[in-house]
Design a protein around this motif. Structure first.
Motif, mmCIF file in Angstrom:
data_model
loop_
_atom_site.group_PDB
_atom_site.id
_atom_site.type_symbol
_atom_site.label_atom_id
_atom_site.label_comp_id
_atom_site.label_asym_id
_atom_site.label_seq_id
_atom_site.Cartn_x
_atom_site.Cartn_y
_atom_site.Cartn_z
ATOM 1 N N LEU A 30 -0.332 4.718 14.330
ATOM 2 C CA LEU A 30 -0.219 5.471 15.566
ATOM 3 C C LEU A 30 -1.326 5.074 16.528
ATOM 4 C CD1 LEU A 30 0.539 8.987 14.068
ATOM 5 C CD2 LEU A 30 2.113 7.566 15.362
ATOM 6 N N GLN A 34 -0.191 7.641 21.645
ATOM 7 C CA GLN A 34 0.772 8.528 20.991
ATOM 8 C C GLN A 34 0.120 9.867 20.641
ATOM 9 O OE1 GLN A 34 1.640 5.290 18.211
ATOM 10 N NE2 GLN A 34 3.803 5.842 18.418
ATOM 11 N N ALA A 38 1.298 13.496 22.212
ATOM 12 C CA ALA A 38 1.683 14.616 21.342
ATOM 13 C C ALA A 38 0.832 15.852 21.600
ATOM 14 C CB ALA A 38 1.568 14.202 19.874
ATOM 15 N N SER A 63 4.476 17.714 15.093
ATOM 16 C CA SER A 63 5.143 16.410 15.216
ATOM 17 C C SER A 63 4.188 15.276 14.873
ATOM 18 C CB SER A 63 5.683 16.208 16.637
ATOM 19 O OG SER A 63 6.688 17.136 16.910
ATOM 20 N N LEU A 64 2.972 15.356 15.394
ATOM 21 C CA LEU A 64 1.971 14.334 15.112
ATOM 22 C C LEU A 64 1.641 14.302 13.624
ATOM 23 C CD1 LEU A 64 0.092 12.190 16.305
ATOM 24 C CD2 LEU A 64 -1.588 14.001 16.688
ATOM 25 N N TYR A 65 1.529 15.472 13.021
ATOM 26 C CA TYR A 65 1.248 15.568 11.589
ATOM 27 C C TYR A 65 2.343 14.864 10.778
ATOM 28 C CZ TYR A 65 0.164 17.608 7.039
ATOM 29 O OH TYR A 65 -0.136 17.790 5.709
ATOM 30 N N LYS A 66 3.601 15.087 11.158
ATOM 31 C CA LYS A 66 4.719 14.457 10.456
ATOM 32 C C LYS A 66 4.754 12.950 10.688
ATOM 33 C CE LYS A 66 7.657 18.528 10.472
ATOM 34 N NZ LYS A 66 8.822 19.176 11.073
ATOM 35 N N GLU A 67 4.414 12.520 11.898
ATOM 36 C CA GLU A 67 4.426 11.089 12.214
ATOM 37 C C GLU A 67 3.330 10.328 11.484
ATOM 38 O OE1 GLU A 67 4.810 9.861 16.360
ATOM 39 O OE2 GLU A 67 5.488 11.905 16.791
ATOM 40 N N ALA A 68 2.230 10.981 11.191
ATOM 41 C CA ALA A 68 1.101 10.337 10.511
ATOM 42 C C ALA A 68 1.376 10.310 9.019
ATOM 43 C CB ALA A 68 -0.191 11.063 10.842
ATOM 44 N N ALA A 69 2.315 9.469 8.621
ATOM 45 C CA ALA A 69 2.799 9.461 7.245
ATOM 46 C C ALA A 69 2.001 8.557 6.308
ATOM 47 C CB ALA A 69 4.267 9.037 7.230
ATOM 48 N N ASP A 73 -2.101 5.630 9.541
ATOM 49 C CA ASP A 73 -1.737 6.553 10.628
ATOM 50 C C ASP A 73 -2.706 7.726 10.696
ATOM 51 O OD1 ASP A 73 0.515 5.096 11.414
ATOM 52 O OD2 ASP A 73 1.889 6.286 10.190
ATOM 53 N N ARG A 74 -2.982 8.328 9.538
ATOM 54 C CA ARG A 74 -3.875 9.487 9.509
ATOM 55 C C ARG A 74 -5.293 9.105 9.964
ATOM 56 N NH1 ARG A 74 -0.303 10.530 5.267
ATOM 57 N NH2 ARG A 74 -1.570 9.432 3.723
#
Length: 121
Positions: A30, A34, A38, A63-69, A73-74
């Motif tokens: 990410l 992005q 968010a 949404s950001l939490y879910k995208e950072a898979a 990303d995290r």
């Protein structure tokens, strides 16, 4: 006091835009752009606080939490948040740090200028 709040908001936005432009995302990672998009609905709450967090802010947080898979990303999200908090006041940092819990998200770290993002998994 209103001038100070406007200045802080503008400065925060400029920092986030600079991060979005200056931080290229690795494949599957990410970008700060992005993250900024968010969390944009959260800016007013972070700067001013309040009793409740706006629902569109919590939507962005979730949404950001879910995208950072992935770990990458995290860590990317962590580095963006850390960069923004480096120049923020204590009340702003406290408001930002309270967002995940208020939005029902459990982060493996606390949002602060001293986050060790390399340890985020």
């Amino acid at each position: 006091m209103a001038i100070s709040s406007r200045f802080v908001l503008k400065a925060t936005c400029l920092v986030l835009v600079a991060l979005a432009v200056a931080t290229p995302a690795a494949e599957g990672q990410l970008s700060c752009g992005q993250v900024t998009s968010a969390l944009a609905p959260c800016f007013d709450y972070v700067l001013r606080g309040g009793l409740t967090v706006p629902s569109n802010c919590c939507y962005g947080v979730k949404s950001l939490y879910k995208e950072a898979a992935t770990t990458a990303d995290r860590q990317a999200v962590c580095y963006c948040l850390k960069a923004v908090t480096n120049s923020a006041s204590s009340p702003v940092i406290a408001n930002a740090a309270s967002l995940p819990k208020k939005c029902g998200v459990i982060l493996p770290y606390t949002i602060s200028p001293t986050i060790d993002c390399a340890k985020v998994r």
